[in-house]
Design a protein around this motif. Structure first.
Motif, PDB file in Angstrom:
ATOM      1  N   ASP A 174       0.870  -1.171   0.000  1.00 34.91           N
ATOM      2  CA  ASP A 174       0.000   0.000   0.000  1.00 34.91           C
ATOM      3  C   ASP A 174       0.908   1.221   0.000  1.00 34.91           C
ATOM      4  O   ASP A 174       1.420   1.632   1.046  1.00 34.91           O
ATOM      5  CB  ASP A 174      -0.913  -0.023   1.234  1.00 34.91           C
ATOM      6  N   VAL A 175       1.134   1.773  -1.190  1.00 36.20           N
ATOM      7  CA  VAL A 175       2.057   2.897  -1.338  1.00 36.20           C
ATOM      8  C   VAL A 175       1.253   4.188  -1.271  1.00 36.20           C
ATOM      9  O   VAL A 175       0.438   4.477  -2.148  1.00 36.20           O
ATOM     10  CB  VAL A 175       2.837   2.798  -2.659  1.00 36.20           C
ATOM     11  N   LYS A 176       1.477   4.951  -0.214  1.00 39.23           N
ATOM     12  CA  LYS A 176       0.719   6.169   0.022  1.00 39.23           C
ATOM     13  C   LYS A 176       1.254   7.333  -0.805  1.00 39.23           C
ATOM     14  O   LYS A 176       2.462   7.439  -1.049  1.00 39.23           O
ATOM     15  CB  LYS A 176       0.770   6.547   1.505  1.00 39.23           C
ATOM     16  N   CYS A 177       0.336   8.225  -1.183  1.00 35.04           N
ATOM     17  CA  CYS A 177       0.693   9.361  -2.029  1.00 35.04           C
ATOM     18  C   CYS A 177      -0.078  10.586  -1.563  1.00 35.04           C
ATOM     19  O   CYS A 177      -1.314  10.529  -1.440  1.00 35.04           O
ATOM     20  CB  CYS A 177       0.352   9.026  -3.482  1.00 35.04           C
ATOM     21  N   GLY A 178       0.618  11.680  -1.257  1.00 37.32           N
ATOM     22  CA  GLY A 178      -0.064  12.902  -0.842  1.00 37.32           C
ATOM     23  C   GLY A 178       0.668  13.606   0.279  1.00 37.32           C
ATOM     24  O   GLY A 178       1.770  13.210   0.673  1.00 37.32           O
ATOM     25  N   THR A 179       0.055  14.629   0.828  1.00 32.78           N
ATOM     26  CA  THR A 179       0.740  15.474   1.804  1.00 32.78           C
ATOM     27  C   THR A 179       1.151  14.716   3.059  1.00 32.78           C
ATOM     28  O   THR A 179       2.187  15.008   3.650  1.00 32.78           O
ATOM     29  CB  THR A 179      -0.155  16.660   2.213  1.00 32.78           C
ATOM     30  N   GLY A 180       0.339  13.748   3.477  1.00 34.30           N
ATOM     31  CA  GLY A 180       0.646  13.009   4.691  1.00 34.30           C
ATOM     32  C   GLY A 180       1.521  11.805   4.473  1.00 34.30           C
ATOM     33  O   GLY A 180       1.797  11.049   5.409  1.00 34.30           O
ATOM     34  N   ALA A 181       1.960  11.594   3.233  1.00 39.19           N
ATOM     35  CA  ALA A 181       2.783  10.430   2.886  1.00 39.19           C
ATOM     36  C   ALA A 181       4.228  10.844   2.675  1.00 39.19           C
ATOM     37  O   ALA A 181       4.537  12.025   2.491  1.00 39.19           O
ATOM     38  CB  ALA A 181       2.244   9.778   1.617  1.00 39.19           C
ATOM     39  N   ALA A 191       5.399   8.071  -6.121  1.00 39.35           N
ATOM     40  CA  ALA A 191       4.757   6.901  -5.516  1.00 39.35           C
ATOM     41  C   ALA A 191       4.743   5.734  -6.486  1.00 39.35           C
ATOM     42  O   ALA A 191       5.000   4.584  -6.099  1.00 39.35           O
ATOM     43  CB  ALA A 191       3.337   7.252  -5.077  1.00 39.35           C
ATOM     44  N   ARG A 192       4.447   5.996  -7.747  1.00 33.97           N
ATOM     45  CA  ARG A 192       4.424   4.922  -8.739  1.00 33.97           C
ATOM     46  C   ARG A 192       5.826   4.349  -8.957  1.00 33.97           C
ATOM     47  O   ARG A 192       5.991   3.132  -9.069  1.00 33.97           O
ATOM     48  CB  ARG A 192       3.849   5.425 -10.061  1.00 33.97           C
ATOM     49  N   ALA A 193       6.840   5.220  -9.004  1.00 31.52           N
ATOM     50  CA  ALA A 193       8.214   4.733  -9.184  1.00 31.52           C
ATOM     51  C   ALA A 193       8.622   3.833  -8.018  1.00 31.52           C
ATOM     52  O   ALA A 193       9.246   2.780  -8.223  1.00 31.52           O
ATOM     53  CB  ALA A 193       9.173   5.914  -9.307  1.00 31.52           C
ATOM     54  N   THR A 230       4.125 -10.387  -5.609  1.00 34.80           N
ATOM     55  CA  THR A 230       4.034  -9.018  -5.095  1.00 34.80           C
ATOM     56  C   THR A 230       3.184  -8.146  -6.002  1.00 34.80           C
ATOM     57  O   THR A 230       3.344  -8.169  -7.224  1.00 34.80           O
ATOM     58  CB  THR A 230       5.443  -8.397  -4.974  1.00 34.80           C
ATOM     59  N   SER A 231       2.280  -7.385  -5.392  1.00 28.71           N
ATOM     60  CA  SER A 231       1.475  -6.407  -6.130  1.00 28.71           C
ATOM     61  C   SER A 231       1.356  -5.157  -5.280  1.00 28.71           C
ATOM     62  O   SER A 231       1.780  -5.138  -4.114  1.00 28.71           O
ATOM     63  CB  SER A 231       0.090  -6.970  -6.467  1.00 28.71           C
ATOM     64  N   ALA A 232       0.769  -4.098  -5.840  1.00 25.95           N
ATOM     65  CA  ALA A 232       0.700  -2.840  -5.102  1.00 25.95           C
ATOM     66  C   ALA A 232      -0.546  -2.054  -5.466  1.00 25.95           C
ATOM     67  O   ALA A 232      -1.043  -2.130  -6.596  1.00 25.95           O
ATOM     68  CB  ALA A 232       1.942  -1.992  -5.379  1.00 25.95           C
ATOM     69  N   LEU A 233      -1.032  -1.307  -4.492  1.00 29.19           N
ATOM     70  CA  LEU A 233      -2.018  -0.257  -4.714  1.00 29.19           C
ATOM     71  C   LEU A 233      -1.363   1.069  -4.348  1.00 29.19           C
ATOM     72  O   LEU A 233      -0.623   1.148  -3.360  1.00 29.19           O
ATOM     73  CB  LEU A 233      -3.260  -0.458  -3.836  1.00 29.19           C
ATOM     74  N   ILE A 234      -1.609   2.092  -5.144  1.00 29.80           N
ATOM     75  CA  ILE A 234      -1.189   3.450  -4.794  1.00 29.80           C
ATOM     76  C   ILE A 234      -2.436   4.149  -4.265  1.00 29.80           C
ATOM     77  O   ILE A 234      -3.452   4.231  -4.962  1.00 29.80           O
ATOM     78  CB  ILE A 234      -0.599   4.194  -5.997  1.00 29.80           C
ATOM     79  N   THR A 235      -2.388   4.618  -3.017  1.00 29.66           N
ATOM     80  CA  THR A 235      -3.586   5.148  -2.381  1.00 29.66           C
ATOM     81  C   THR A 235      -3.374   6.567  -1.855  1.00 29.66           C
ATOM     82  O   THR A 235      -2.252   6.958  -1.517  1.00 29.66           O
ATOM     83  CB  THR A 235      -4.059   4.235  -1.235  1.00 29.66           C
ATOM     84  N   ASP A 236      -4.456   7.298  -1.794  1.00 26.50           N
ATOM     85  CA  ASP A 236      -4.403   8.706  -1.428  1.00 26.50           C
ATOM     86  C   ASP A 236      -4.123   8.908   0.058  1.00 26.50           C
ATOM     87  O   ASP A 236      -4.732   8.252   0.909  1.00 26.50           O
ATOM     88  CB  ASP A 236      -5.737   9.367  -1.784  1.00 26.50           C
TER      89      ASP A 236
END
Length: 429
Positions: free
Chosen positions: A205-212, A220-222, A238-244
């Motif tokens: 769960d790769v977080k993306c945004g001000t709090g990440a 985040a995608r890289a 292995t898999s991933a979601l990029i989440t806000d």
């Protein structure tokens, strides 16, 4: 350096400084010599800084990660007669997903060995949350972990110090030398521990945004792509979601209150965003573990996930029926104007919770179990002047002023048509 050493740390540093590539045998030697004290801290610091500017190519990164794995022991779950699946989050504000998620996935016969960490700065730590449950133990032996996986199906605990010890030492060095912000170093740090953990599959769960940690989607995608490649190459599905993470998850930020909210989700209620992400990650984990037809939403609705949660808490010495710590002092922050809440900044809320005592500035600092921030509105909701926006909770009321200061720029209130909706799940890999 001893004349018997096959390589020279200075040569590795200058090679990377000048844009060259490090061979696998040099990287292997580097970590082995670093743990022996042959490579000095200042030399490893210099090399880390060179990597910040020059990066690591895929072959170097693979060797770098493998060397950190090989510096310690690997966990073995062959005695667990079930597929194993794990989740790793890159950290955020109000991110209590691990708690309901482990119970949901385990309720379908998948073993979940969730090795978690503590909070630092504005990001919360899963172990800190769980320790707010009276009696809950997070320090378990490998034998205890395996036994609990066989009997309960889920365990959330601290990793052994023998798991990728080179990473533990390097991370502490990076933290004080300004070399944390490097995608190859971040990816290898996370994945060395997760691969050494020995799980069959892993969802990120790769977080993306001000709090990440990763503020932009491209970064985040890289990071996600790099970690997925490392895991896949090591034989871990292995898999991933990029989440806000521009807005906090759920309506609570703080240790005991996040446990309380997690239990609400396990009881079939709770905030929509926490439910959505729990179910999405559970589907990924169950699919990777060979349970594609399992319905995680049903496990939340019918109580089976709650049963697993209660069994896990009891197995780790906790009392699932005990009252959670309550704050000695509270303070309400109210809206200055009326309109639609169009922004609620995750970083500002995380800093406020930290200042109230829910987080720590250094790893050795204590935390307050009952401290944190309760949210009374999320973006897209209408508020009126005087309505409560936040309830601040702490045992030390002298912290209120500094926490409220962090929240002054946390919200924007405007016209209804100015609310921009941003999906919770930004991408899937």
């Amino acid at each position: 350096m001893s004349g018997t050493e096959p390589f020279d740390a200075v040569e590795l540093i200058t090679t990377k400084r000048d844009g060259g590539a490090l061979s696998a045998d040099r990287v292997t030697w580097l970590f082995e010599a670093y743990l022996r004290g042959v490579v000095a801290e200042e030399q490893m610091s210099a090399l880390a800084m060179a990597i910040v500017f020059r990066g690591l190519n895929p072959e170097e990164l693979s060797a770098w990660t493998q060397a950190m794995i090989d510096s310690g022991t690997r966990m073995d779950f062959s005695a667990v007669s079930a597929p194993t699946a794990d989740k790793h989050s890159t950290g955020g504000v109000g991110d209590k997903i691990t708690l309901p998620l482990a119970a949901v996935v385990a309720s379908f016969g998948v073993a979940v060995p969730q090795l978690s960490g503590r909070g630092l700065g504005h990001t919360g730590g899963t172990l800190d949350k769980l320790e707010s449950i009276p009696g809950f133990r997070v320090e378990l032996t490998t034998e205890e972990i395996v036994q609990q996986l066989r009997e309960v199906g889920a365990v959330i605990c601290a990793p052994s110090t023998q798991l990728a010890p080179a990473d533990r030492r390097l991370y502490a060095l990076r933290d004080v030398t300004g070399t944390v912000e490097s995608i190859p170093l971040i990816a290898s740090s996370i994945m060395s521990k997760k691969i050494a953990e020995g799980t069959d599959s892993l969802v990120l769960d790769v977080k993306c945004g001000t709090g990440a940690f990763m503020k932009t989607f491209d970064d985040a995608r890289a990071l996600a792509e790099t970690m997925v490649r490392l895991g896949t190459d090591a034989g871990v599905a292995t898999s991933a979601l990029i989440t806000d993470m521009s807005t906090p998850l759920g309506l609570t930020v703080g240790n005991a209150m996040e446990v309380e909210e997690s239990v609400e989700v396990l009881a079939g209620g709770g905030p929509d965003d926490v439910i959505e992400l729990t179910v999405a990650l559970a589907r990924r984990m169950l699919d990777a573990a060979g349970r594609p037809d399992a319905d995680p939403a049903r496990a939340l609705a019918d109580g089976t996930a709650m049963d697993t949660w209660r069994a896990m808490v009891r197995a780790q010495g906790g009392d699932p029926d005990a009252a959670l710590p309550a704050p000695k002092h509270t303070h309400t922050v109210r809206a200055d104007t009326s309109g639609m809440l169009t922004r609620l900044d995750a970083l500002d809320v995380g800093v406020a919770a930290w200042r109230l005592g829910a987080g720590r500035a250094r790893k050795e600092d204590p935390v307050q179990a009952a401290a944190g921030v309760r949210l009374h509105a999320k973006p897209g909701e209408t508020v009126c002047a005087g309505d409560p926006l936040f309830t601040l909770c702490t045992d030390t009321p002298e912290r209120f002023d500094r926490a409220e200061e962090a929240l002054r720029s946390a919200v924007s209130i405007g016209a209804e048509d100015s609310a921009a909706s941003r999906p919770l799940i930004l991408a899937a890999l």
